[in-house]
Motif scaffolding. Structure first.
Motif, PDB file in Angstrom:
ATOM      1  N   ASN A  91     -36.316-116.042  13.197  1.00  0.00           N
ATOM      2  CA  ASN A  91     -36.359-116.808  14.447  1.00  0.00           C
ATOM      3  C   ASN A  91     -35.055-116.669  15.225  1.00  0.00           C
ATOM      4  OD1 ASN A  91     -38.968-117.670  13.910  1.00  0.00           O
ATOM      5  ND2 ASN A  91     -38.310-119.602  13.018  1.00  0.00           N
ATOM      6  N   ALA A  92     -33.925-116.757  14.523  1.00  0.00           N
ATOM      7  CA  ALA A  92     -32.624-116.649  15.190  1.00  0.00           C
ATOM      8  C   ALA A  92     -32.447-115.264  15.812  1.00  0.00           C
ATOM      9  CB  ALA A  92     -31.501-116.940  14.198  1.00  0.00           C
ATOM     10  N   CYS A  93     -32.853-114.236  15.099  1.00  0.00           N
ATOM     11  CA  CYS A  93     -32.736-112.871  15.630  1.00  0.00           C
ATOM     12  C   CYS A  93     -33.653-112.674  16.825  1.00  0.00           C
ATOM     13  CB  CYS A  93     -33.010-111.846  14.538  1.00  0.00           C
ATOM     14  SG  CYS A  93     -31.659-111.733  13.335  1.00  0.00           S
ATOM     15  N   HIS A  94     -34.880-113.145  16.733  1.00  0.00           N
ATOM     16  CA  HIS A  94     -35.818-113.005  17.849  1.00  0.00           C
ATOM     17  C   HIS A  94     -35.316-113.762  19.077  1.00  0.00           C
ATOM     18  CE1 HIS A  94     -38.599-110.655  15.588  1.00  0.00           C
ATOM     19  NE2 HIS A  94     -38.862-111.625  14.732  1.00  0.00           N
ATOM     20  N   GLU A  95     -34.805-114.974  18.870  1.00  0.00           N
ATOM     21  CA  GLU A  95     -34.261-115.765  19.984  1.00  0.00           C
ATOM     22  C   GLU A  95     -33.105-115.057  20.668  1.00  0.00           C
ATOM     23  OE1 GLU A  95     -33.150-119.853  19.340  1.00  0.00           O
ATOM     24  OE2 GLU A  95     -34.991-120.248  18.211  1.00  0.00           O
ATOM     25  N   ASN A  96     -32.373-114.246  19.925  1.00  0.00           N
ATOM     26  CA  ASN A  96     -31.193-113.576  20.456  1.00  0.00           C
ATOM     27  C   ASN A  96     -31.432-112.099  20.768  1.00  0.00           C
ATOM     28  OD1 ASN A  96     -28.750-115.473  20.447  1.00  0.00           O
ATOM     29  ND2 ASN A  96     -29.830-115.950  18.541  1.00  0.00           N
ATOM     30  N   GLY A  97     -32.682-111.677  20.732  1.00  0.00           N
ATOM     31  CA  GLY A  97     -33.019-110.316  21.097  1.00  0.00           C
ATOM     32  C   GLY A  97     -32.492-109.259  20.132  1.00  0.00           C
ATOM     33  N   ILE A  98     -32.307-109.614  18.887  1.00  0.00           N
ATOM     34  CA  ILE A  98     -31.838-108.667  17.876  1.00  0.00           C
ATOM     35  C   ILE A  98     -33.043-108.135  17.119  1.00  0.00           C
ATOM     36  CG2 ILE A  98     -30.477-108.384  15.764  1.00  0.00           C
ATOM     37  CD1 ILE A  98     -28.578-110.531  16.884  1.00  0.00           C
ATOM     38  N   LYS A  99     -33.235-106.832  17.220  1.00  0.00           N
ATOM     39  CA  LYS A  99     -34.372-106.204  16.547  1.00  0.00           C
ATOM     40  C   LYS A  99     -33.955-105.500  15.270  1.00  0.00           C
ATOM     41  CE  LYS A  99     -36.851-105.664  20.837  1.00  0.00           C
ATOM     42  NZ  LYS A  99     -37.215-104.783  21.921  1.00  0.00           N
ATOM     43  N   GLU A 100     -32.699-105.094  15.198  1.00  0.00           N
ATOM     44  CA  GLU A 100     -32.200-104.357  14.040  1.00  0.00           C
ATOM     45  C   GLU A 100     -31.546-105.311  13.048  1.00  0.00           C
ATOM     46  OE1 GLU A 100     -32.692-101.121  13.314  1.00  0.00           O
ATOM     47  OE2 GLU A 100     -33.977-101.096  15.081  1.00  0.00           O
ATOM     48  N   PHE A 101     -32.362-105.905  12.205  1.00  0.00           N
ATOM     49  CA  PHE A 101     -31.847-106.801  11.168  1.00  0.00           C
ATOM     50  C   PHE A 101     -32.709-106.656   9.930  1.00  0.00           C
ATOM     51  CE2 PHE A 101     -35.154-109.333  13.094  1.00  0.00           C
ATOM     52  CZ  PHE A 101     -35.692-110.060  12.045  1.00  0.00           C
ATOM     53  N   GLU A 102     -32.129-107.067   8.815  1.00  0.00           N
ATOM     54  CA  GLU A 102     -32.835-106.976   7.547  1.00  0.00           C
ATOM     55  C   GLU A 102     -32.344-108.088   6.629  1.00  0.00           C
ATOM     56  OE1 GLU A 102     -33.485-103.777   3.913  1.00  0.00           O
ATOM     57  OE2 GLU A 102     -32.695-103.089   5.833  1.00  0.00           O
ATOM     58  N   CYS A 141     -39.290-114.030   0.494  1.00  0.00           N
ATOM     59  CA  CYS A 141     -38.841-112.634   0.615  1.00  0.00           C
ATOM     60  C   CYS A 141     -39.917-111.658   0.148  1.00  0.00           C
ATOM     61  CB  CYS A 141     -37.536-112.425  -0.150  1.00  0.00           C
ATOM     62  SG  CYS A 141     -36.120-113.154   0.726  1.00  0.00           S
ATOM     63  N   GLN A 142     -40.619-112.000  -0.917  1.00  0.00           N
ATOM     64  CA  GLN A 142     -41.727-111.146  -1.368  1.00  0.00           C
ATOM     65  C   GLN A 142     -42.787-111.039  -0.272  1.00  0.00           C
ATOM     66  OE1 GLN A 142     -42.749-113.264  -4.963  1.00  0.00           O
ATOM     67  NE2 GLN A 142     -41.569-111.873  -6.263  1.00  0.00           N
ATOM     68  N   ASN A 143     -43.134-112.160   0.331  1.00  0.00           N
ATOM     69  CA  ASN A 143     -44.158-112.181   1.377  1.00  0.00           C
ATOM     70  C   ASN A 143     -43.752-111.379   2.605  1.00  0.00           C
ATOM     71  OD1 ASN A 143     -45.845-113.762  -0.185  1.00  0.00           O
ATOM     72  ND2 ASN A 143     -45.248-115.682   0.796  1.00  0.00           N
ATOM     73  N   ARG A 144     -42.449-111.262   2.847  1.00  0.00           N
ATOM     74  CA  ARG A 144     -41.947-110.551   4.021  1.00  0.00           C
ATOM     75  C   ARG A 144     -41.576-109.094   3.714  1.00  0.00           C
ATOM     76  NH1 ARG A 144     -41.407-115.625   5.570  1.00  0.00           N
ATOM     77  NH2 ARG A 144     -41.185-116.088   7.783  1.00  0.00           N
ATOM     78  N   GLY A 145     -41.704-108.696   2.466  1.00  0.00           N
ATOM     79  CA  GLY A 145     -41.370-107.326   2.099  1.00  0.00           C
ATOM     80  C   GLY A 145     -39.879-107.019   2.115  1.00  0.00           C
ATOM     81  N   CYS A 146     -39.073-108.019   1.888  1.00  0.00           N
ATOM     82  CA  CYS A 146     -37.618-107.835   1.869  1.00  0.00           C
ATOM     83  C   CYS A 146     -37.188-107.117   0.594  1.00  0.00           C
ATOM     84  CB  CYS A 146     -36.909-109.192   1.899  1.00  0.00           C
ATOM     85  SG  CYS A 146     -37.303-110.218   3.324  1.00  0.00           S
TER      86      CYS A 146
END
Length: 175
Positions: A91-102, A141-146
């Motif tokens: 949510n924080a990354c999407h709110e801030n327009g960050i697409k490159e995160f893991e 994390c399992q559900n998100r494929g991390c």
């Protein structure tokens, strides 16, 4: 824009110890930041000012992502060490327009977590709440494929080496 890597895990998972080992080794192309460097208020203070620990964690994750975007991501990859929910990170990354995160989870068995916490004189943290928190993070994390690095049976040096190799590989794959 560079990539933002979140290293999460419950207390005793080895995330901060491994991150400090990477700092000691001098990981290049990365800025390392620690969630807890802002200070962690008491539960009472979290309740009074933020309506509880969950809301505090959510708000502070958003604030950290804003700082990281503003100060670092144009020039260098960031490794961010902190106990926060993957959903808050997304949510924080999407709110801030960050697409490159893991999100990367460090995990270990409950018995190993208890041993580690006792060794560092924090046996009081090895309670049912912490074990449930670890289970929650694992499932999310399992559900998100991390990527999940289970370091129950490996030493911190090997854990740090696995993380280092992964980060270096990802940094080499820049777009």
């Amino acid at each position: 824009m560079k990539k933002l890597f979140f290293l999460t895990g419950a207390s005793g998972s080895g995330k901060t110890t491994a991150t400090k080992e990477l700092e000691r080794r001098g990981i290049s192309r990365f800025k390392i930041l620690y969630f807890d460097s802002i200070g962690v208020p008491s539960i009472k203070e979290m309740e009074e000012k933020y309506d509880g620990p969950e809301e505090w964690q959510k708000i502070k994750t958003i604030e950290w992502v804003q700082i990281i975007k503003r100060d670092f991501l144009l020039n260098i990859h960031v490794l961010f060490d902190g106990q926060t929910r993957p959903s808050f990170i997304e949510n924080a990354c999407h709110e801030n327009g960050i697409k490159e995160f893991e999100v990367i989870l460090f995990d270990c068995s409950d018995d190993e977590r208890k041993r580690r916490l006792a060794t560092r004189d924090q046996a009081n943290l090895a309670d049912e709440n912490m074990m449930n928190w670890a289970k929650f993070l694992r499932k999310e994390c399992q559900n998100r494929g991390c990527l999940i690095i289970d370091n129950t049976t490996i030493q911190i040096e090997e854990t740090a080496s696995q993380l280092f190799a992964y980060l270096q590989e990802q940094a080499s794959c820049e777009r």
